[in-house]
Design a protein around this motif. Structure first.
Motif, PDB file in Angstrom:
ATOM      1  N   VAL A   1       0.909  -1.520  -0.149  1.00 25.53           N
ATOM      2  CA  VAL A   1       0.555  -0.183  -0.429  1.00 25.53           C
ATOM      3  C   VAL A   1       1.147   1.083   0.288  1.00 25.53           C
ATOM      4  O   VAL A   1       1.870   1.368   0.734  1.00 25.53           O
ATOM      5  CB  VAL A   1      -1.067   0.558   1.370  1.00 25.53           C
ATOM      6  CG1 VAL A   1      -1.471   1.565   0.977  1.00 25.53           C
ATOM      7  CG2 VAL A   1      -1.666  -1.177   1.320  1.00 25.53           C
TER       8      VAL A   1
ATOM      9  N   ILE B   1      -1.923  -1.489  -3.536  1.00 26.01           N
ATOM     10  CA  ILE B   1      -2.857  -0.125  -3.763  1.00 26.01           C
ATOM     11  C   ILE B   1      -2.049   1.136  -3.424  1.00 26.01           C
ATOM     12  O   ILE B   1      -1.093   1.411  -3.246  1.00 26.01           O
ATOM     13  CB  ILE B   1      -3.731  -0.231  -2.364  1.00 26.01           C
ATOM     14  CG1 ILE B   1      -4.439  -1.483  -2.440  1.00 26.01           C
ATOM     15  CG2 ILE B   1      -4.379   0.732  -1.756  1.00 26.01           C
ATOM     16  CD1 ILE B   1      -4.925  -1.593  -0.977  1.00 26.01           C
TER      17      ILE B   1
ATOM     18  N   LEU C   1      -8.597  -0.209   0.413  1.00 25.99           N
ATOM     19  CA  LEU C   1      -7.894  -1.461   1.452  1.00 25.99           C
ATOM     20  C   LEU C   1      -9.414  -1.969   1.996  1.00 25.99           C
ATOM     21  O   LEU C   1      -9.231  -2.579   1.946  1.00 25.99           O
ATOM     22  CB  LEU C   1      -7.338  -0.233   2.670  1.00 25.99           C
ATOM     23  CG  LEU C   1      -6.704  -1.279   3.214  1.00 25.99           C
ATOM     24  CD1 LEU C   1      -5.790  -2.721   3.272  1.00 25.99           C
ATOM     25  CD2 LEU C   1      -6.328  -0.789   4.504  1.00 25.99           C
TER      26      LEU C   1
ATOM     27  N   PHE D   1      -4.580  -6.015   8.273  1.00 27.93           N
ATOM     28  CA  PHE D   1      -3.819  -6.654   7.076  1.00 27.93           C
ATOM     29  C   PHE D   1      -2.133  -6.256   7.164  1.00 27.93           C
ATOM     30  O   PHE D   1      -2.393  -5.483   8.009  1.00 27.93           O
ATOM     31  CB  PHE D   1      -4.040  -5.421   5.848  1.00 27.93           C
ATOM     32  CG  PHE D   1      -3.477  -4.959   4.802  1.00 27.93           C
ATOM     33  CD1 PHE D   1      -4.554  -6.003   3.845  1.00 27.93           C
ATOM     34  CD2 PHE D   1      -2.718  -4.461   4.792  1.00 27.93           C
ATOM     35  CE1 PHE D   1      -3.467  -6.068   2.849  1.00 27.93           C
ATOM     36  CE2 PHE D   1      -2.168  -4.859   3.074  1.00 27.93           C
ATOM     37  CZ  PHE D   1      -2.727  -4.812   2.141  1.00 27.93           C
TER      38      PHE D   1
ATOM     39  N   VAL E   1       1.101  -5.231   5.804  1.00 27.25           N
ATOM     40  CA  VAL E   1       1.523  -3.705   4.852  1.00 27.25           C
ATOM     41  C   VAL E   1       3.043  -3.890   4.896  1.00 27.25           C
ATOM     42  O   VAL E   1       3.804  -4.093   5.242  1.00 27.25           O
ATOM     43  CB  VAL E   1       1.485  -2.507   5.298  1.00 27.25           C
ATOM     44  CG1 VAL E   1       2.147  -1.213   4.290  1.00 27.25           C
ATOM     45  CG2 VAL E   1      -0.112  -1.735   5.796  1.00 27.25           C
TER      46      VAL E   1
END
Length: 335
Positions: free
Chosen positions: A227, A286, A297, A309, A311
């Motif tokens: 992300v 993302i 997300l 999640f 990252v």
């Protein structure tokens, strides 16, 4: 803070990526500094990875690095994403995590993967072969047995100080590992490495086959992915460039390199194969402004039903990387 997305538990996996022209020691120190930053931002876990003989990654001894991270932080959970169990003897892994858990009670996670070293030379140096991953289920059972005393492989062997300690275990998977996680009754960590459809199918299979255990009463899914967040969508997409080129270079040249500045990558002349691999590596992530990233997300979490999640973003510019994690944390309000 924006309320564009519901709160989701956010965690970090840092691979201690090296950067062009810098010593690997700098990458390791950056990982420790990054962990302190993540703790201040409210991230739930901070995990480190295992790679052997890779010029672009300094993290070759994850339990050693986890000890440094735990020493430098106070509250954030610390663990591995993961220790590649086929590379090691389960007894040694149990002892290492036992020491970590004894030193930092209530903060240590044991993320375990089934990959074996990528090259023949490293596999020979580790005393392993390509088929070692096929025995992951047996290795996992042996490892967990050292903690709860249920071991049957070596009945007269005790892992000290691991025996009797409660160290949460997670299985890192892309496909087959999801079935092993379900059978063992352990949380699953999974990413869309082979595409989102295959990831979703593996998650569904994991939930359907999950057997409750003393370690987990119900399925628990951690989805991992990149992300990138910045003030504009263009700036966020620029953060993806360094890692995308490194991945493309690895696919076309067989060596995973240190990260290079975005401007250097954007100015590179690439052959057709490398260019195609580079464009492919830019997809599936993302990237955007805080509201955009939060919305994407939230949609991914809804599609997967993820409980957490993880990252995994890397980029050359450290300041921009730290800022990306800050903007993401503010956008989704991790608990």
């Amino acid at each position: 803070m924006t309320t564009a997305a519901p709160a989701i538990r956010l965690s970090v996996l840092d691979r201690s990526r090296t950067r062009r022209g810098e010593e690997p020691a700098r990458a390791l120190r950056d990982t420790v500094a990054f962990a302190r930053h993540a703790e201040r931002l409210g991230y739930h876990r901070f995990w480190v990875s295992e790679h052997h003989g890779v010029p672009g990654v300094a993290g070759s001894a994850p339990t050693v690095l986890a000890a440094a991270v735990a020493s430098a932080t106070d509250r954030i959970r610390v663990g591995t994403g993961g220790v590649m169990l086929p590379n090691h003897q389960p007894l040694v892994v149990a002892e290492q995590f036992g020491v970590l858990a004894a030193l930092f009670p209530g903060r240590i996670d044991m993320g375990l993967g089934r990959s074996v070293a990528f090259t023949d030379g490293v596999r020979r140096a580790l005393g392993r072969d390509k088929d070692a991953a096929d025995r992951f289920g047996e290795q996992l059972a042996e490892l967990l047995g050292y903690f709860d005393g249920s071991g049957r492989t070596h009945r007269d062997v005790h892992a000290r100080p691991a025996e009797g300690l409660d160290v949460p275990a997670f299985v890192l998977a892309t496909g087959a590992g999801a079935d092993i996680a379900a059978e063992a009754g352990l949380p699953l960590v999974i990413g869309a490495v082979r595409g989102e459809d295959r990831m979703l199918a593996a998650i569904d299979r994991y939930r359907a086959r999950f057997r409750p255990s003393a370690r987990a009463a119900r399925p628990y899914v951690v989805v991992s992915g990149t992300v990138a967040v910045a003030g504009t969508a263009e700036e966020a997409e620029r953060l993806l460039v360094a890692e995308a080129w490194a991945s493309a270079h690895a696919r076309t040249h067989g060596e995973f390199p240190p990260l290079a500045p975005a401007e250097e990558v954007l100015g590179r002349e690439m052959g057709p194969r490398e260019r195609a691999a580079y464009q492919q590596s830019l997809r599936g992530h993302i990237a955007g402004t805080p509201p955009q990233a939060a919305a994407e997300l939230a949609a991914l979490v809804a599609r997967t039903g993820a409980d957490e999640f993880l990252v995994t973003t890397s980029t050359y510019d450290r300041a921009a990387l730290f800022d990306s994690y800050r903007l993401l944390a503010e956008a989704v309000r991790p608990r």
